[in-house]
Scaffold this motif. Structure first.
Motif, mmCIF file in Angstrom:
data_model
loop_
_atom_site.group_PDB
_atom_site.id
_atom_site.type_symbol
_atom_site.label_atom_id
_atom_site.label_comp_id
_atom_site.label_asym_id
_atom_site.label_seq_id
_atom_site.Cartn_x
_atom_site.Cartn_y
_atom_site.Cartn_z
ATOM 1 N N GLY A 112 0.820 -1.197 0.000
ATOM 2 C CA GLY A 112 0.000 0.000 0.000
ATOM 3 C C GLY A 112 0.856 1.248 0.000
ATOM 4 N N VAL A 113 0.208 2.369 -0.166
ATOM 5 C CA VAL A 113 0.905 3.648 -0.022
ATOM 6 C C VAL A 113 0.291 4.371 1.166
ATOM 7 C CG1 VAL A 113 1.442 3.869 -2.470
ATOM 8 C CG2 VAL A 113 -0.649 4.879 -1.609
ATOM 9 N N GLU A 114 1.080 5.146 1.815
ATOM 10 C CA GLU A 114 0.573 5.980 2.896
ATOM 11 C C GLU A 114 1.357 7.283 2.872
ATOM 12 O OE1 GLU A 114 3.290 4.065 6.467
ATOM 13 O OE2 GLU A 114 1.231 3.401 6.232
ATOM 14 N N PRO A 115 0.748 8.354 3.338
ATOM 15 C CA PRO A 115 1.485 9.621 3.360
ATOM 16 C C PRO A 115 2.821 9.459 4.069
ATOM 17 C CG PRO A 115 -0.811 9.984 3.900
ATOM 18 C CD PRO A 115 -0.628 8.491 3.847
ATOM 19 N N GLY A 116 3.866 10.051 3.501
ATOM 20 C CA GLY A 116 5.230 9.834 3.988
ATOM 21 C C GLY A 116 5.551 10.597 5.249
ATOM 22 N N LEU A 117 4.826 10.301 6.319
ATOM 23 C CA LEU A 117 5.030 11.036 7.569
ATOM 24 C C LEU A 117 6.398 10.746 8.178
ATOM 25 C CD1 LEU A 117 1.548 10.786 9.335
ATOM 26 C CD2 LEU A 117 2.306 12.296 7.494
ATOM 27 N N LYS A 118 6.831 9.504 8.110
ATOM 28 C CA LYS A 118 8.121 9.151 8.716
ATOM 29 C C LYS A 118 9.282 9.849 8.013
ATOM 30 C CE LYS A 118 10.754 5.192 10.426
ATOM 31 N NZ LYS A 118 10.781 3.715 10.572
ATOM 32 N N PRO A 119 9.403 9.756 6.658
ATOM 33 C CA PRO A 119 10.497 10.491 6.013
ATOM 34 C C PRO A 119 10.369 12.005 6.179
ATOM 35 C CG PRO A 119 9.061 9.475 4.367
ATOM 36 C CD PRO A 119 8.672 8.913 5.693
ATOM 37 N N ALA A 120 9.135 12.495 6.260
ATOM 38 C CA ALA A 120 8.949 13.939 6.457
ATOM 39 C C ALA A 120 9.437 14.365 7.830
ATOM 40 C CB ALA A 120 7.479 14.304 6.279
ATOM 41 N N ALA A 121 9.151 13.544 8.840
ATOM 42 C CA ALA A 121 9.617 13.860 10.193
ATOM 43 C C ALA A 121 11.139 13.864 10.253
ATOM 44 C CB ALA A 121 9.044 12.856 11.194
ATOM 45 N N ALA A 122 11.759 12.997 9.452
ATOM 46 C CA ALA A 122 13.230 12.968 9.403
ATOM 47 C C ALA A 122 13.788 14.165 8.653
ATOM 48 C CB ALA A 122 13.702 11.668 8.759
ATOM 49 N N ALA A 123 13.015 14.678 7.683
ATOM 50 C CA ALA A 123 13.510 15.762 6.832
ATOM 51 C C ALA A 123 13.309 17.143 7.432
ATOM 52 C CB ALA A 123 12.825 15.703 5.461
ATOM 53 N N THR A 124 12.272 17.303 8.277
ATOM 54 C CA THR A 124 11.952 18.638 8.779
ATOM 55 C C THR A 124 13.070 19.184 9.664
ATOM 56 O OG1 THR A 124 10.336 19.981 9.997
ATOM 57 C CG2 THR A 124 10.657 17.718 10.749
ATOM 58 N N ARG A 125 13.283 20.484 9.558
ATOM 59 C CA ARG A 125 14.298 21.152 10.368
ATOM 60 C C ARG A 125 13.678 21.845 11.580
ATOM 61 N NH1 ARG A 125 14.662 22.343 5.276
ATOM 62 N NH2 ARG A 125 13.948 24.494 5.535
ATOM 63 N N ASN A 126 12.435 22.308 11.421
ATOM 64 C CA ASN A 126 11.801 23.037 12.526
ATOM 65 C C ASN A 126 10.685 22.236 13.198
ATOM 66 O OD1 ASN A 126 9.619 23.142 10.811
ATOM 67 N ND2 ASN A 126 9.636 25.371 10.532
ATOM 68 N N GLY A 127 10.460 21.001 12.744
ATOM 69 C CA GLY A 127 9.469 20.148 13.391
ATOM 70 C C GLY A 127 8.051 20.329 12.904
ATOM 71 N N LYS A 128 7.842 21.179 11.874
ATOM 72 C CA LYS A 128 6.491 21.426 11.367
ATOM 73 C C LYS A 128 6.365 20.862 9.952
ATOM 74 C CE LYS A 128 5.395 25.449 14.200
ATOM 75 N NZ LYS A 128 4.841 26.822 14.213
ATOM 76 N N VAL A 129 5.466 19.891 9.799
ATOM 77 C CA VAL A 129 5.287 19.184 8.532
ATOM 78 C C VAL A 129 3.867 19.408 8.027
ATOM 79 C CG1 VAL A 129 5.238 16.921 7.406
ATOM 80 C CG2 VAL A 129 6.966 17.413 9.171
ATOM 81 N N GLY A 130 3.746 19.917 6.816
ATOM 82 C CA GLY A 130 2.442 20.055 6.186
ATOM 83 C C GLY A 130 2.078 18.774 5.456
ATOM 84 N N VAL A 131 0.822 18.360 5.576
ATOM 85 C CA VAL A 131 0.343 17.153 4.912
ATOM 86 C C VAL A 131 -0.830 17.513 4.014
ATOM 87 C CG1 VAL A 131 -0.509 14.799 5.185
ATOM 88 C CG2 VAL A 131 1.028 15.776 6.911
ATOM 89 N N LEU A 132 -0.626 17.393 2.711
ATOM 90 C CA LEU A 132 -1.649 17.668 1.710
ATOM 91 C C LEU A 132 -2.236 16.330 1.283
ATOM 92 C CD1 LEU A 132 -2.551 20.325 0.227
ATOM 93 C CD2 LEU A 132 -1.050 19.615 -1.649
ATOM 94 N N ALA A 133 -3.537 16.123 1.511
ATOM 95 C CA ALA A 133 -4.143 14.826 1.203
ATOM 96 C C ALA A 133 -5.641 15.009 1.017
ATOM 97 C CB ALA A 133 -3.856 13.821 2.317
ATOM 98 N N THR A 134 -6.324 13.919 0.636
ATOM 99 C CA THR A 134 -7.782 13.971 0.540
ATOM 100 C C THR A 134 -8.380 13.971 1.941
ATOM 101 O OG1 THR A 134 -8.114 11.569 0.513
ATOM 102 C CG2 THR A 134 -7.686 12.645 -1.605
ATOM 103 N N ALA A 135 -9.614 14.450 2.030
ATOM 104 C CA ALA A 135 -10.293 14.477 3.328
ATOM 105 C C ALA A 135 -10.446 13.067 3.885
ATOM 106 C CB ALA A 135 -11.662 15.141 3.183
ATOM 107 N N ARG A 136 -10.732 12.081 3.008
ATOM 108 C CA ARG A 136 -10.907 10.698 3.461
ATOM 109 C C ARG A 136 -9.611 10.147 4.055
ATOM 110 N NH1 ARG A 136 -14.115 7.994 5.736
ATOM 111 N NH2 ARG A 136 -15.738 8.729 4.305
ATOM 112 N N THR A 137 -8.487 10.422 3.424
ATOM 113 C CA THR A 137 -7.202 9.959 3.964
ATOM 114 C C THR A 137 -6.953 10.556 5.339
ATOM 115 O OG1 THR A 137 -6.159 9.582 1.809
ATOM 116 C CG2 THR A 137 -4.698 10.063 3.651
#
Length: 274
Positions: A100-125
């Protein structure tokens, strides 16, 4: 139903529409010997405004159809369907390799410098139990703050095929700008449709003088996981001459145009009634 276990059998790739072609692109690049079938459930899309039960039903119907075509592994290349239905698919077909695919929260958390990650997705997701559990788990482990932004209507516009349409630009501005205002320095493309408008997202970032934003697309990780599962099951196809064919519950010409416009490919496409 028994599942095909031959290395020469095709891999099925499934999305509510054409967004999964962004995942298919990574699979073709990483696993060039694999026969592929792409199923666009466009006649029942979009999924973002459907109930979870409806999405589960559609995912099981598509899996059954592709198994009848000889599928050896199933890629749910749709964030909404992954969140809603992948547990049910795995329960019904326990012998079938499923990715399956899932929003890349884990790699995003590793990439963020200030700890704030925006997640653009469908309302259902964003409302799905699987997503909310993943967000809580990664938030607790990393202290990252996930800023959620449903992109209502964006999938519909991308499905129309004109990626430079003013309506798409207006939506990207509407949905991305608030994440920037809240301080996000990393942006998760939480739907497989969104990589196709990455250029438009980058234009919005430049307009706000935010070229420093990291964009996270998980298609590459999906292809790697598929490769791992096929190798573990001794299902990797070693020979060249791979084939590709498309199925859709919408109009065949629409999927043909998507293959041509988005990937410069011209496989046979069949409209099916399932």
């Amino acid at each position: 139903m028994t599942t095909a276990r031959s290395a020469g059998a095709p891999v099925g790739v499934y999305d509510s529409g054409v967004g999964g072609l962004s995942v298919l692109r990574h699979i073709r690049a990483q696993l060039p010997n694999e026969h592929l079938m792409y199923f666009a459930d466009s006649g029942h899309a979009p999924y973002g405004d459907k109930t979870e039960a409806y999405v589960v039903e559609r995912a099981l119907i598509v899996a059954d159809f592709l198994l009848r075509q000889g599928m050896k592994a199933f890629v749910v290349a749709c964030n909404t369907a992954t969140v809603a239905a992948i547990k049910a698919v795995r329960a019904k077909y326990p012998a079938l390799p499923v990715v399956g695919v899932e929003p890349g929260l884990k790699p995003a958390a590793a990439a963020t410098r200030n700890g704030k990650v925006g997640v653009l997705a469908t309302a259902r997701t964003l409302k799905g139990e699987k997503f909310l559990q993943l967000r809580e788990q990664i938030s607790e482990a990393t202290r990252a703050e996930f800023l959620l932004q449903p992109a209502v209507g964006l999938v519909d516009e991308i499905e129309k095929g004109d990626l430079q349409a003013p309506a798409i630009h207006a939506m990207l501005e509407k949905y991305v700008a608030p994440l920037l205002e809240q301080g996000a320095d990393t942006l998760v493309l939480g739907c497989t449709h969104y990589p196709f408008v990455q250029d438009g997202i980058e234009r919005v970032l430049r307009a706000h003088d935010r070229d420093d934003i990291a964009l996270i697309d998980t298609g590459d990780a999906v292809a790697r996981q598929l490769g791992r599962l096929l190798a573990a099951g001794e299902l990797l196809r070693q020979d060249g001459g791979a084939t590709l064919r498309g199925y859709t519950t919408g109009e065949a010409t629409a999927l043909e145009h998507a293959f041509a416009n988005l990937l410069d490919l011209h496989p046979p496409v069949e409209k099916v009634d399932v």
